[in-house]
Design a protein around this motif. Sequence first.
Motif, PDB file in Angstrom:
ATOM      1  N   ILE A 134      63.747  31.285 -24.544  1.00  0.00           N
ATOM      2  CA  ILE A 134      63.020  31.145 -25.886  1.00  0.00           C
ATOM      3  C   ILE A 134      61.658  31.454 -25.939  1.00  0.00           C
ATOM      4  N   PRO A 135      61.193  32.295 -26.820  1.00  0.00           N
ATOM      5  CA  PRO A 135      59.808  32.894 -26.704  1.00  0.00           C
ATOM      6  C   PRO A 135      58.955  31.684 -27.282  1.00  0.00           C
ATOM      7  N   ILE A 136      58.594  30.598 -26.497  1.00  0.00           N
ATOM      8  CA  ILE A 136      58.137  29.478 -27.014  1.00  0.00           C
ATOM      9  C   ILE A 136      56.870  29.491 -26.653  1.00  0.00           C
ATOM     10  N   ILE A 137      56.269  30.211 -25.644  1.00  0.00           N
ATOM     11  CA  ILE A 137      54.772  30.452 -25.592  1.00  0.00           C
ATOM     12  C   ILE A 137      54.159  31.335 -26.522  1.00  0.00           C
ATOM     13  N   LYS A 138      54.907  32.211 -26.835  1.00  0.00           N
ATOM     14  CA  LYS A 138      54.494  33.411 -27.852  1.00  0.00           C
ATOM     15  C   LYS A 138      54.689  32.675 -29.109  1.00  0.00           C
ATOM     16  N   ALA A 139      55.401  31.891 -29.496  1.00  0.00           N
ATOM     17  CA  ALA A 139      55.556  31.082 -30.734  1.00  0.00           C
ATOM     18  C   ALA A 139      54.380  30.041 -31.159  1.00  0.00           C
ATOM     19  N   ILE A 140      54.096  29.446 -30.047  1.00  0.00           N
ATOM     20  CA  ILE A 140      52.825  28.372 -30.059  1.00  0.00           C
ATOM     21  C   ILE A 140      51.587  29.081 -30.235  1.00  0.00           C
ATOM     22  N   ALA A 145      49.144  30.120 -34.322  1.00  0.00           N
ATOM     23  CA  ALA A 145      47.593  29.924 -33.842  1.00  0.00           C
ATOM     24  C   ALA A 145      47.012  29.648 -35.337  1.00  0.00           C
ATOM     25  N   ALA A 146      47.479  29.332 -36.587  1.00  0.00           N
ATOM     26  CA  ALA A 146      46.679  29.044 -37.729  1.00  0.00           C
ATOM     27  C   ALA A 146      46.772  27.347 -37.812  1.00  0.00           C
ATOM     28  N   ASN A 147      47.621  26.724 -36.984  1.00  0.00           N
ATOM     29  CA  ASN A 147      47.795  25.410 -37.298  1.00  0.00           C
ATOM     30  C   ASN A 147      46.888  24.268 -36.026  1.00  0.00           C
ATOM     31  N   ASP A 148      46.851  23.105 -36.750  1.00  0.00           N
ATOM     32  CA  ASP A 148      46.337  21.886 -35.816  1.00  0.00           C
ATOM     33  C   ASP A 148      47.620  21.413 -35.201  1.00  0.00           C
ATOM     34  N   ILE A 149      47.879  21.643 -34.070  1.00  0.00           N
ATOM     35  CA  ILE A 149      49.330  20.897 -33.709  1.00  0.00           C
ATOM     36  C   ILE A 149      48.972  19.707 -32.995  1.00  0.00           C
ATOM     37  N   ASP A 150      49.846  18.682 -33.533  1.00  0.00           N
ATOM     38  CA  ASP A 150      49.382  17.366 -32.927  1.00  0.00           C
ATOM     39  C   ASP A 150      50.917  16.727 -32.325  1.00  0.00           C
ATOM     40  N   HIS A 151      51.957  17.518 -32.275  1.00  0.00           N
ATOM     41  CA  HIS A 151      53.187  16.853 -31.694  1.00  0.00           C
ATOM     42  C   HIS A 151      54.264  17.863 -31.413  1.00  0.00           C
ATOM     43  N   ALA A 281      65.737  23.324 -26.660  1.00  0.00           N
ATOM     44  CA  ALA A 281      65.150  23.440 -27.996  1.00  0.00           C
ATOM     45  C   ALA A 281      63.787  22.691 -28.051  1.00  0.00           C
ATOM     46  N   VAL A 282      62.734  23.352 -28.504  1.00  0.00           N
ATOM     47  CA  VAL A 282      61.568  22.778 -28.672  1.00  0.00           C
ATOM     48  C   VAL A 282      61.072  22.391 -30.318  1.00  0.00           C
ATOM     49  N   ALA A 283      60.796  21.389 -30.568  1.00  0.00           N
ATOM     50  CA  ALA A 283      60.349  20.876 -31.893  1.00  0.00           C
ATOM     51  C   ALA A 283      58.717  20.987 -31.991  1.00  0.00           C
ATOM     52  N   VAL A 284      58.065  21.719 -32.976  1.00  0.00           N
ATOM     53  CA  VAL A 284      56.710  21.742 -32.913  1.00  0.00           C
ATOM     54  C   VAL A 284      56.326  21.409 -34.408  1.00  0.00           C
ATOM     55  N   HIS A 285      55.136  20.495 -34.423  1.00  0.00           N
ATOM     56  CA  HIS A 285      54.886  19.955 -35.663  1.00  0.00           C
ATOM     57  C   HIS A 285      53.245  20.571 -35.905  1.00  0.00           C
ATOM     58  N   GLY A 286      53.049  21.521 -36.925  1.00  0.00           N
ATOM     59  CA  GLY A 286      51.660  21.777 -37.089  1.00  0.00           C
ATOM     60  C   GLY A 286      51.374  21.486 -38.389  1.00  0.00           C
ATOM     61  N   ASP A 287      50.081  21.334 -38.849  1.00  0.00           N
ATOM     62  CA  ASP A 287      49.710  20.610 -40.025  1.00  0.00           C
ATOM     63  C   ASP A 287      49.679  21.644 -41.337  1.00  0.00           C
ATOM     64  N   GLY A 288      49.650  22.954 -41.094  1.00  0.00           N
ATOM     65  CA  GLY A 288      49.962  23.934 -42.095  1.00  0.00           C
ATOM     66  C   GLY A 288      51.615  24.142 -42.091  1.00  0.00           C
ATOM     67  N   VAL A 289      52.179  24.563 -41.048  1.00  0.00           N
ATOM     68  CA  VAL A 289      53.661  24.992 -41.216  1.00  0.00           C
ATOM     69  C   VAL A 289      54.665  23.957 -41.421  1.00  0.00           C
ATOM     70  N   GLY A 290      54.122  22.447 -41.075  1.00  0.00           N
ATOM     71  CA  GLY A 290      55.124  21.381 -40.780  1.00  0.00           C
ATOM     72  C   GLY A 290      56.092  21.541 -39.732  1.00  0.00           C
ATOM     73  N   ASP A 291      57.285  20.996 -39.690  1.00  0.00           N
ATOM     74  CA  ASP A 291      58.169  20.952 -38.665  1.00  0.00           C
ATOM     75  C   ASP A 291      58.708  22.155 -38.251  1.00  0.00           C
ATOM     76  N   THR A 292      58.693  22.661 -36.933  1.00  0.00           N
ATOM     77  CA  THR A 292      59.405  23.872 -36.777  1.00  0.00           C
ATOM     78  C   THR A 292      60.561  23.503 -35.439  1.00  0.00           C
ATOM     79  N   MET A 293      61.550  24.462 -35.336  1.00  0.00           N
ATOM     80  CA  MET A 293      62.523  24.140 -34.183  1.00  0.00           C
ATOM     81  C   MET A 293      62.551  25.474 -33.538  1.00  0.00           C
TER      82      MET A 293
END
Length: 434
Positions: A134-140, A145-151, A281-293
């Motif tokens: 999973i290209p998770i490093i690149k994704a985050i 890169a636009a987001n404030d990621i909190d979770h 699977a990795v779920a990432v929440h960013g303030d702009g994008v919302g929930d992603t997986m």
Amino acid sequence: MKPVSVGICGLGTVGSGTFNILKRNAEKISGRIGREIVVTQVGARRDNPTCDLTGVDVTRDIFDVAKNPAVDVVVELIGGYDVAKELVLTAIEHGKHVVTANKALIAVHGNEIFAAAEKKGVTVAYEAAVAGGIPIIKAIREGLAANDIDHLSGIINGTGNFILTEMSQKGRDFEDVLKEAQELGYAEADPTFDVEGIDAAHKLTILASIAFGVPLQFEKAYTEGISKVTPQDVKFADELGYRIKHLGIAKLTEAGVELRVHPTLIHESQLIAKVDGVMNAVAVHGDGVGDTMYYGPGAGSEPTASAVIADLVDLARTFDADNNARPAHLGFRADSINNIGVLPVEDVETSYYLRLQVQDHTGVMAKLTQILSERDISIEAMIQKEAKGGNSNATVVLLTHEVKEQIMNEAIAAIEALEYVSGSVTRIRAEHSE
Ligand code: HSE
């Protein structure tokens, strides 16, 4: 354009996958970059029968590769801490970029390695270190890169997920499934790293750093393995509508960073509860994008090699550029990293699954619920099963709402001290929002 010359150190599961995909898909890869990636040298203790090394300079001393003037990028796939660290620092000292799949190395020595690389003006890339293919490093680091990621949270150990899935779906024995995971090349050299959550904590440490812009703090991560998860708990969880998954959870809170790996009850309706087998699977929440997986194979030869080669492609594309043209090692430039500490697990708030044995006596349930209500712990669901065969014990299973771990520790100690409660209380954390 001149080809980019690569030296591969380690020709095991991931090394052979990398070598073979680079060869098989050479045309497609160079078509994407506009220049070739050529394996000039391989450093390995022994050849691998799956790799045709004709025309490749083979050495038994991996340090030859790190010092070879003809090599532009050193690919470290030997694993482990000490020799790998020396190899990577030697390669950096000789002005080479490095690609590694070594999560232990990055989680534990990353701060030092990245500082050395930045001083020398080279890059250490590590996409393959987290969640295999999973290209998770690149994704985050780039896609979000636009987001404030909190979770973020995830299933980030393929071996552990494979074991839990086989136990739950086929009733297979723990040791038997682990043996199969080793044969399939999923497990670490020391499989306790998989089973006890150390490997997942390495990966979670890396993800938290690049998501939140905090230093790598592996030694402060809370880690609990899956070896104590019993078929009985898997069954009770199922009855409550939950799956038990080995989850890595990182949250950025006002009080600090939560960094924890432990077996977790997740409601069956949630996407991550449906991630089975070796899949991650990795779920990432960013303030702009919302929930992603992000979902994909978390271990194995070619899935992991796919991520190694993605890093080689990025380096080849930017080969003639200044190091600043590439993303910062931890996603944030060194002077923007915030020194936020990790929250002790006692301060973390979560829900709990509790299982205990009680003797059939009037008032025992009242005392149990009193202990919880005195501490403001609210019960979400409860199961009581009478023991078969006429003995007077019953199994009680409770699912609570969120409470601070410290308070739950006190409640469990009080429950275990009750006269009609036998043995210790089994506790598994539960998350409602993964
Ligand atoms: N042992 C690891 C796993 C390999 O099972 O996920 C990939 O990092």
